[in-house]
Design a protein around this motif. Structure first.
Motif, mmCIF file in Angstrom:
data_model
loop_
_atom_site.group_PDB
_atom_site.id
_atom_site.type_symbol
_atom_site.label_atom_id
_atom_site.label_comp_id
_atom_site.label_asym_id
_atom_site.label_seq_id
_atom_site.Cartn_x
_atom_site.Cartn_y
_atom_site.Cartn_z
ATOM 1 N N ILE A 78 0.832 -1.166 0.141
ATOM 2 C CA ILE A 78 -0.050 0.092 -0.122
ATOM 3 C C ILE A 78 0.492 1.325 0.180
ATOM 4 C CG2 ILE A 78 -2.191 1.332 1.162
ATOM 5 C CD1 ILE A 78 -2.668 -1.515 2.427
ATOM 6 N N SER A 79 1.198 1.656 -1.563
ATOM 7 C CA SER A 79 2.242 2.949 -0.698
ATOM 8 C C SER A 79 1.396 4.477 -1.451
ATOM 9 C CB SER A 79 2.651 2.604 -2.057
ATOM 10 O OG SER A 79 2.339 2.369 -3.983
ATOM 11 N N GLU A 80 -0.032 4.122 -2.111
ATOM 12 C CA GLU A 80 -0.730 5.363 -1.876
ATOM 13 C C GLU A 80 -2.050 5.215 -1.825
ATOM 14 O OE1 GLU A 80 -1.828 5.268 -6.946
ATOM 15 O OE2 GLU A 80 0.370 5.982 -6.649
ATOM 16 N N PRO A 81 -3.009 5.868 -1.728
ATOM 17 C CA PRO A 81 -4.742 5.880 -1.161
ATOM 18 C C PRO A 81 -5.114 5.465 -1.878
ATOM 19 C CG PRO A 81 -3.824 7.969 -0.494
ATOM 20 C CD PRO A 81 -2.641 7.373 -1.515
ATOM 21 N N ARG A 114 -8.673 -2.051 -3.765
ATOM 22 C CA ARG A 114 -7.546 -3.548 -3.784
ATOM 23 C C ARG A 114 -7.696 -3.908 -2.856
ATOM 24 N NH1 ARG A 114 -5.038 -0.628 -7.705
ATOM 25 N NH2 ARG A 114 -2.731 -0.550 -6.617
ATOM 26 N N HIS A 115 -7.666 -3.879 -1.253
ATOM 27 C CA HIS A 115 -7.628 -4.201 -0.084
ATOM 28 C C HIS A 115 -8.780 -4.808 0.590
ATOM 29 C CE1 HIS A 115 -2.430 -4.467 0.553
ATOM 30 N NE2 HIS A 115 -2.990 -3.317 -0.378
ATOM 31 N N ARG A 116 -8.859 -5.785 1.661
ATOM 32 C CA ARG A 116 -9.371 -5.823 2.593
ATOM 33 C C ARG A 116 -9.763 -4.379 3.680
ATOM 34 N NH1 ARG A 116 -11.252 -11.068 3.817
ATOM 35 N NH2 ARG A 116 -11.842 -11.180 6.041
ATOM 36 N N LEU A 160 -8.096 10.820 2.589
ATOM 37 C CA LEU A 160 -6.898 11.435 3.337
ATOM 38 C C LEU A 160 -5.864 12.868 2.977
ATOM 39 C CD1 LEU A 160 -7.596 8.892 2.190
ATOM 40 C CD2 LEU A 160 -4.649 8.388 3.509
ATOM 41 N N THR A 161 -5.100 13.666 3.184
ATOM 42 C CA THR A 161 -4.419 14.787 2.946
ATOM 43 C C THR A 161 -2.856 14.605 3.187
ATOM 44 O OG1 THR A 161 -6.069 16.271 3.736
ATOM 45 C CG2 THR A 161 -3.874 17.176 3.283
ATOM 46 N N VAL A 217 -0.953 2.027 8.044
ATOM 47 C CA VAL A 217 -0.452 2.479 6.647
ATOM 48 C C VAL A 217 -0.857 3.501 6.334
ATOM 49 C CG1 VAL A 217 -2.052 1.543 4.692
ATOM 50 C CG2 VAL A 217 -2.113 0.818 6.593
ATOM 51 N N LEU A 218 -0.027 4.060 5.448
ATOM 52 C CA LEU A 218 -0.103 5.347 4.767
ATOM 53 C C LEU A 218 0.617 6.491 5.713
ATOM 54 C CD1 LEU A 218 -2.576 4.971 1.929
ATOM 55 C CD2 LEU A 218 -0.315 5.202 0.970
ATOM 56 N N PRO A 219 2.038 6.464 6.702
ATOM 57 C CA PRO A 219 1.648 6.855 7.534
ATOM 58 C C PRO A 219 2.184 8.729 7.405
ATOM 59 C CG PRO A 219 3.153 6.216 6.693
ATOM 60 C CD PRO A 219 2.917 5.544 5.936
ATOM 61 N N ASP A 220 1.853 9.221 6.292
ATOM 62 C CA ASP A 220 2.354 9.990 5.512
ATOM 63 C C ASP A 220 1.318 10.920 4.617
ATOM 64 O OD1 ASP A 220 5.688 10.068 5.559
ATOM 65 O OD2 ASP A 220 5.985 9.433 3.866
#
Length: 309
Positions: free
Chosen positions: A178-181, A186-188, A204-205, A258-261
């Motif tokens: 998971i690299s972008e929102p 495609r995830h559970r 998300l921002t 997940v997606l900490p940034d």
């Protein structure tokens, strides 16, 4: 002429099913209740209660006395509370509503402290899946996660609280990166269905202030946050939860962000106060204790374990 003591006595009778029950509430004997009722009926010149066997039934005149008496007693109580507030005395009945998980973990201990420090006050804590929907006429303080302001309410922030996307290391190791929102589609995903929010729309921002909106299709959902947390810990998918709820799991490595940034909208801990009760001495005393317990936020200072919603 009826006195306030007469009305208070009769209100007990009106709320009882029998003379024996009234006697227990008044801490006197049943004959004493019968004698005082007879004297009250002689004073007003009409029969107020019909007795059938062991049961009590209000006559039409009794219902009239009971309804007017309730108004008078309520006015007297409000006057006494207003005068006590002027002197900073904590008394009366403090009614608080809060979410189930946060209420059990962080509000209930403060209510116990409040009751211990203010022996002249009563306290009731109502836990709910949706506390912000409760009537301010029934509660002085409603604790809510996320601002919900109305024109007739005073809203005060008690503590900061982020929302976080997270999943178990086991799930993340076995699923696609998971690299972008948009990868979340495609995830559970797991969703907590609470309040009136659209829980399937995640906003998300990014690190450069760019915005992203993702419509998820939850494979599992519940109205109980502790259930969703358990499913995430079991490796069932990605969830969005409050920082206070998952901080210890993240610190212990049981969950991973997940997606900490990317940032989700915050959901600060707030107290909603009805305008009629906003400045009572008891609500002021309670909120002072609650603020103290949340400063600094326990979930940011290695405080109390998080096991619930």
């Amino acid at each position: 002429m009826l006195t306030s003591d007469d009305l208070a006595f009769f209100s007990v009778l009106a709320g009882s099913r029998s003379l024996a029950e009234s006697a227990r509430k008044l801490n006197v004997t049943p004959p004493a209740v019968t004698q005082r009722l007879r004297a009250l009926e002689e004073k007003v010149g009409v029969r107020l209660i019909d007795r059938t066997g062991k049961s009590l039934f209000l006559t039409e005149e009794g219902s009239l006395v009971a309804s007017h008496g309730a108004l008078v007693n309520n006015a007297i109580d409000q006057l006494a509370e207003a005068l006590a507030d002027r002197r900073g005395i904590v008394r009366g009945h403090l009614r608080i509503a809060a979410p189930h998980g946060f209420g059990r973990q962080y509000v209930a201990p403060v209510v116990e402290t409040f009751a211990r420090e203010n022996r002249s006050a009563l306290a009731t804590l109502e836990l709910s899946d949706h506390p912000s929907a409760m009537l301010m006429e029934s509660f002085e303080v409603i604790i809510h996660i996320g601002a919900r302001a109305h024109l007739d309410q005073v809203v005060t922030t008690l503590a900061p609280n982020r929302r976080i996307l997270c999943a178990s290391p086991h799930y993340l190791a076995s699923a696609a990166p998971i690299s972008e929102p948009q990868d979340l589609v495609r995830h559970r995903c797991l969703a907590v269905r609470e309040n009136d929010e659209d829980v399937t729309l995640w906003r998300l921002t990014g690190p450069r202030k760019e915005s992203a909106t993702v419509r998820i299709n939850p494979v599992m959902s519940s109205n109980d946050g502790s259930v969703i947390r358990d499913w995430a810990l079991a490796g069932q998918g990605v969830m969005m939860r409050s920082e206070w709820s998952v901080a210890q799991d993240l610190a212990a490595g049981r969950l991973r962000e997940v997606l900490p940034d990317w940032q989700l909208p915050s959901a600060d801990i707030v107290a909603m106060l009805g305008s009629r009760h906003g400045r009572s001495a008891r609500s002021t005393a309670f909120l002072k204790l609650l603020r103290q317990s949340l400063k600094p936020p326990p979930w940011r200072s290695g405080g109390m374990a998080s096991d619930v919603q």
